[in-house]
Write an enzyme that holds these catalytic residues in place. Structure first.
Site, mmCIF file in Angstrom:
data_model
loop_
_atom_site.group_PDB
_atom_site.id
_atom_site.type_symbol
_atom_site.label_atom_id
_atom_site.label_comp_id
_atom_site.label_asym_id
_atom_site.label_seq_id
_atom_site.Cartn_x
_atom_site.Cartn_y
_atom_site.Cartn_z
ATOM 1 N N SER A 93 5.394 -6.912 3.233
ATOM 2 C CA SER A 93 5.927 -7.265 4.553
ATOM 3 C C SER A 93 6.767 -8.544 4.487
ATOM 4 O O SER A 93 6.625 -9.358 3.564
ATOM 5 C CB SER A 93 4.773 -7.461 5.533
ATOM 6 O OG SER A 93 3.979 -8.534 5.090
ATOM 7 N N CYS B 251 9.505 1.770 3.384
ATOM 8 C CA CYS B 251 10.385 0.654 3.740
ATOM 9 C C CYS B 251 11.796 1.150 3.989
ATOM 10 O O CYS B 251 12.610 0.461 4.577
ATOM 11 C CB CYS B 251 10.389 -0.391 2.643
ATOM 12 S SG CYS B 251 11.173 0.188 1.155
ATOM 13 N N PHE C 189 0.805 -1.225 0.000
ATOM 14 C CA PHE C 189 0.000 0.000 0.000
ATOM 15 C C PHE C 189 0.833 1.269 0.000
ATOM 16 O O PHE C 189 0.344 2.340 -0.355
ATOM 17 C CB PHE C 189 -0.941 0.007 1.224
ATOM 18 C CG PHE C 189 -0.251 0.445 2.495
ATOM 19 C CD1 PHE C 189 -0.098 1.801 2.775
ATOM 20 C CD2 PHE C 189 0.288 -0.482 3.383
ATOM 21 C CE1 PHE C 189 0.565 2.218 3.931
ATOM 22 C CE2 PHE C 189 0.957 -0.070 4.524
ATOM 23 C CZ PHE C 189 1.093 1.279 4.793
HETATM 24 P P1 NAD Z 1 1.621 -6.615 3.016
HETATM 25 O O1 NAD Z 1 2.648 -7.682 3.049
HETATM 26 O O2 NAD Z 1 0.535 -6.642 4.019
HETATM 27 O O3 NAD Z 1 0.882 -6.617 1.584
HETATM 28 C C1 NAD Z 1 1.621 -6.703 0.385
HETATM 29 C C2 NAD Z 1 0.790 -7.463 -0.633
HETATM 30 O O4 NAD Z 1 0.560 -8.791 -0.169
HETATM 31 C C3 NAD Z 1 -0.579 -6.828 -0.894
HETATM 32 O O5 NAD Z 1 -0.821 -6.838 -2.285
HETATM 33 C C4 NAD Z 1 -1.523 -7.738 -0.132
HETATM 34 O O6 NAD Z 1 -2.783 -7.838 -0.757
HETATM 35 C C5 NAD Z 1 -0.829 -9.075 -0.147
HETATM 36 N N1 NAD Z 1 -1.122 -9.882 1.055
HETATM 37 C C6 NAD Z 1 -1.438 -9.412 2.297
HETATM 38 N N2 NAD Z 1 -1.614 -10.451 3.153
HETATM 39 C C7 NAD Z 1 -1.391 -11.577 2.454
HETATM 40 C C8 NAD Z 1 -1.416 -12.973 2.795
HETATM 41 N N3 NAD Z 1 -1.698 -13.378 3.997
HETATM 42 N N4 NAD Z 1 -1.122 -13.860 1.812
HETATM 43 C C9 NAD Z 1 -0.811 -13.459 0.570
HETATM 44 N N5 NAD Z 1 -0.805 -12.150 0.203
HETATM 45 C C10 NAD Z 1 -1.084 -11.219 1.115
HETATM 46 O O7 NAD Z 1 2.405 -5.221 3.042
HETATM 47 P P2 NAD Z 1 1.809 -3.756 3.167
HETATM 48 O O8 NAD Z 1 1.321 -3.546 4.555
HETATM 49 O O9 NAD Z 1 0.902 -3.454 2.022
HETATM 50 O O10 NAD Z 1 3.142 -2.884 2.936
HETATM 51 C C11 NAD Z 1 4.024 -2.531 3.962
HETATM 52 C C12 NAD Z 1 5.214 -3.463 4.025
HETATM 53 O O11 NAD Z 1 5.897 -3.460 2.781
HETATM 54 C C13 NAD Z 1 6.262 -3.027 5.044
HETATM 55 O O12 NAD Z 1 6.748 -4.157 5.707
HETATM 56 C C14 NAD Z 1 7.359 -2.399 4.189
HETATM 57 O O13 NAD Z 1 8.644 -2.409 4.759
HETATM 58 C C15 NAD Z 1 7.293 -3.276 2.991
HETATM 59 N N6 NAD Z 1 7.888 -2.616 1.834
HETATM 60 C C16 NAD Z 1 9.111 -3.055 1.417
HETATM 61 C C17 NAD Z 1 9.730 -2.426 0.346
HETATM 62 C C18 NAD Z 1 11.080 -2.878 -0.124
HETATM 63 O O14 NAD Z 1 11.471 -2.494 -1.206
HETATM 64 N N7 NAD Z 1 11.814 -3.672 0.637
HETATM 65 C C19 NAD Z 1 9.106 -1.359 -0.292
HETATM 66 C C20 NAD Z 1 7.853 -0.943 0.163
HETATM 67 C C21 NAD Z 1 7.253 -1.596 1.228
#
Ligand code: NAD
Length: 503
Positions: free
Chosen positions: A232, A287, A155
């Protein structure tokens, strides 16, 4: 929840058409500053998701043969369309995600840089040739597209991160199925529409919506060859294991805990300003946010000024001019951040600035939490071990640079880190000894431009190759090595060669 007509329904993009989902499962897309429902997003049915993959597989048959110049020109047009629509895209992003309008433009701009890079694909996807590796034999490489690739995005950067993925995948000759975050899919959809307008042929880019079920289908589908994930650590680890167990390539960019070290010789005002921007910008939902600052030696005396400067930051809706810190994305995120602040206090950290329950006139319902600073933080505390993903800064002391480096290297994450100093020798030692994939020297958020690749490391990343830049060309292509020899018409055949050597 079922769809009803008062707000628009987000469409799926399948085979070049924006289609209304037939699902019964919908979720509200909510403005985090007001709780206004902006749209409803479907959780696509299995049939719809399979149709998206089938369309991408069909489109691959012709797209893979499309000349480099034709592919590149689409991205030249696309970058122009993104520029022309920047204000509208930023407003949409701020409405659904909460970050300030200038930061929303930054989110789009960092993605636009990847689109510009994709327009240069002719220079990026070139093979190598070695002439005369044996008598009359040449060897060269082709970098051929894989097929259907998939992207799953978080997000927090709903423009930049989708743009990390599909432009480079498509420019290298693949077709793509994107699953944006279900929390803020509107700007991503607008970017997909602009891509179609720029000339991406039908089926080459598809967008499905949903949550875990959609992600699992992408990890399992036999026609998908590679999966890019950003999000995440918990979900990324699941995606990596599931996609690779199914024989796919996977790259997962995940959670973080980024530390800055401040040496007492650093430029004080520059350093403090940079720390605040990186810790509290985007309400800490980056992130690469700096969530831990290690003050070395006499730099510990800067703490009162750090707090005073932090008090000047303005908390307001992202769309209001002059805002420094907008709301966090959802009520659930607000509860999580507030809960972790409470845990920090329980576990004995010193709460020097408490950002909970700020008053934001006109936006009483927003998910606001103001900048929060803890001192006396130890590595065993929850606020240190967990990624808070809110505007919370942990301050820790160290006697020496080496002690600070050892602390960072003991943390499992490896996304980003920064050192503030005027000493070249200290900077070089830091660069050499720190075990983190992206290093800033007097640069608080060292996200590389697309001439390079995003190179998070250790627990922040699974898979060898990062998004965008040269590494992603390798990720999205199969290297084929061709060894060739041509016989002259009149060349006499020698004896049969039963050895492994090329003669
Ligand atoms: P998230 O992991 O909750 O969601 C990411 C994606 O996974 C979404 O499209 C979501 O629909 C999907 N998802 C959620 N739960 C799931 C499940 N149980 N099974 C399968 N798919 C699922 O992450 P978020 O809250 O949207 O984003 C924030 C996180 O992203 C933070 O941890 C941040 O550090 C990380 N992030 C990392 C980078 C990087 O480049 N390392 C960049 C941006 C964000």
């Amino acid at each position: 929840m079922t769809a009803h007509s008062s707000v628009p329904n987000v469409k799926l993009l399948i085979d070049g058409e924006l289609v209304e989902s037939k699902t019964t499962q919908w979720r509200d897309v909510v403005n985090p500053a007001t709780q206004q429902v902006l749209a409803r997003v479907p959780f696509a049915t299995a049939e719809e998701m399979n149709a998206a993959v089938a369309s991408a597989a069909e489109a691959f048959k012709t797209w893979r043969k499309t000349p480099i110049g034709a592919r590149a020109r689409i991205f030249l047009k696309y970058q122009q369309l993104i520029r022309e629509n920047m204000k509208e895209l930023a407003a949409l992003l701020t409405a659904e995600q909460g970050k300030t309008l200038p930061d929303a433009e930054g989110d789009i701009f960092r993605g636009l840089e990847v689109v510009e890079h994709a327009a240069n694909i002719g220079n990026l996807q070139m093979g190598e040739l070695a002439n005369n590796v044996a008598g009359g034999v040449d060897t060269y490489t082709l970098h051929q597209p894989l097929g259907v690739c998939a992207g799953i995005t978080p997000f927090n950067f709903p423009a930049m991160i989708p743009l990390w993925m599909f432009p480079m995948a498509i420019a290298t000759g693949n077709t793509f199925v994107l699953k944006p975050s279900e929390q803020d899919p509107l700007v991503t959809m607008r970017l997909a529409e602009l891509a179609m307008q720029a000339g991406v042929p039908k089926g080459v880019l598809n967008v499905i919506h949903g949550g875990a079920e959609a992600v699992n289908l992408l990890c399992d589908h036999p026609d998908i060859k590679a999966v890019s994930f950003v999000g995440s650590t918990k979900v990324g680890t699941h995606v990596y294991n599931r996609a690779t167990a199914n024989g796919k390539r996977a790259q997962c960019m995940m959670g973080a805990k980024n530390h800055a070290i401040v040496l007492p010789d650093a430029n004080r005002q520059q350093t403090l300003n940079n720390l605040l921007g990186a810790a509290f910008g985007a309400a800490g939902q980056r992130c690469m946010a700096l969530s831990v600052v290690i003050l070395v030696g006499e730099a510990q005396q800067w703490l009162p000024e750090l707090i005073e400067k932090t008090r000047t930051l303005k908390i307001n809706a992202g769309a209001e001019p002059g805002t420094d810190i907008g709301p966090v994305v959802s009520c659930a995120a607000l509860d999580r951040v507030s809960g972790l602040i409470a845990r920090g206090v329980e576990e004995g950290a010193e709460l020097l600035l408490d950002g909970r329950n700020p008053q934001v006139p006109g936006y009483q319902d927003g998910n606001f939490v103001g900048p929060t600073i803890f001192a006396g933080v130890t590595p065993t505390m929850s606020i240190y071990r967990e990624e808070i993903f809110g505007p919370v800064l942990c301050v820790m002391p160290a006697k020496t640079l080496d002690e600070a480096i050892a602390l960072i290297n003991a943390n499992p994450n490896g996304n980003g880190t920064a050192l503030f100093t005027r000493s070249g020798a200290a900077a070089r030692r830091f660069q050499e000894d720190i075990d983190v994939g992206q290093v800033g020297i007097n640069v608080p958020i060292p996200v590389p431009v697309p001439l390079f690749s995003f190179t998070g490391s250790r627990a922040s990343k699974l898979g060898d190759l990062g998004p965008y830049g040269k590494q992603v060309v390798q990720f999205y292509t199969q290297t084929k090595t061709v060894t060739q020899r041509w016989f002259d018409e009149d060349e006499a055949g020698g004896p049969v060669n039963t050895t492994i050597t090329l003669k």
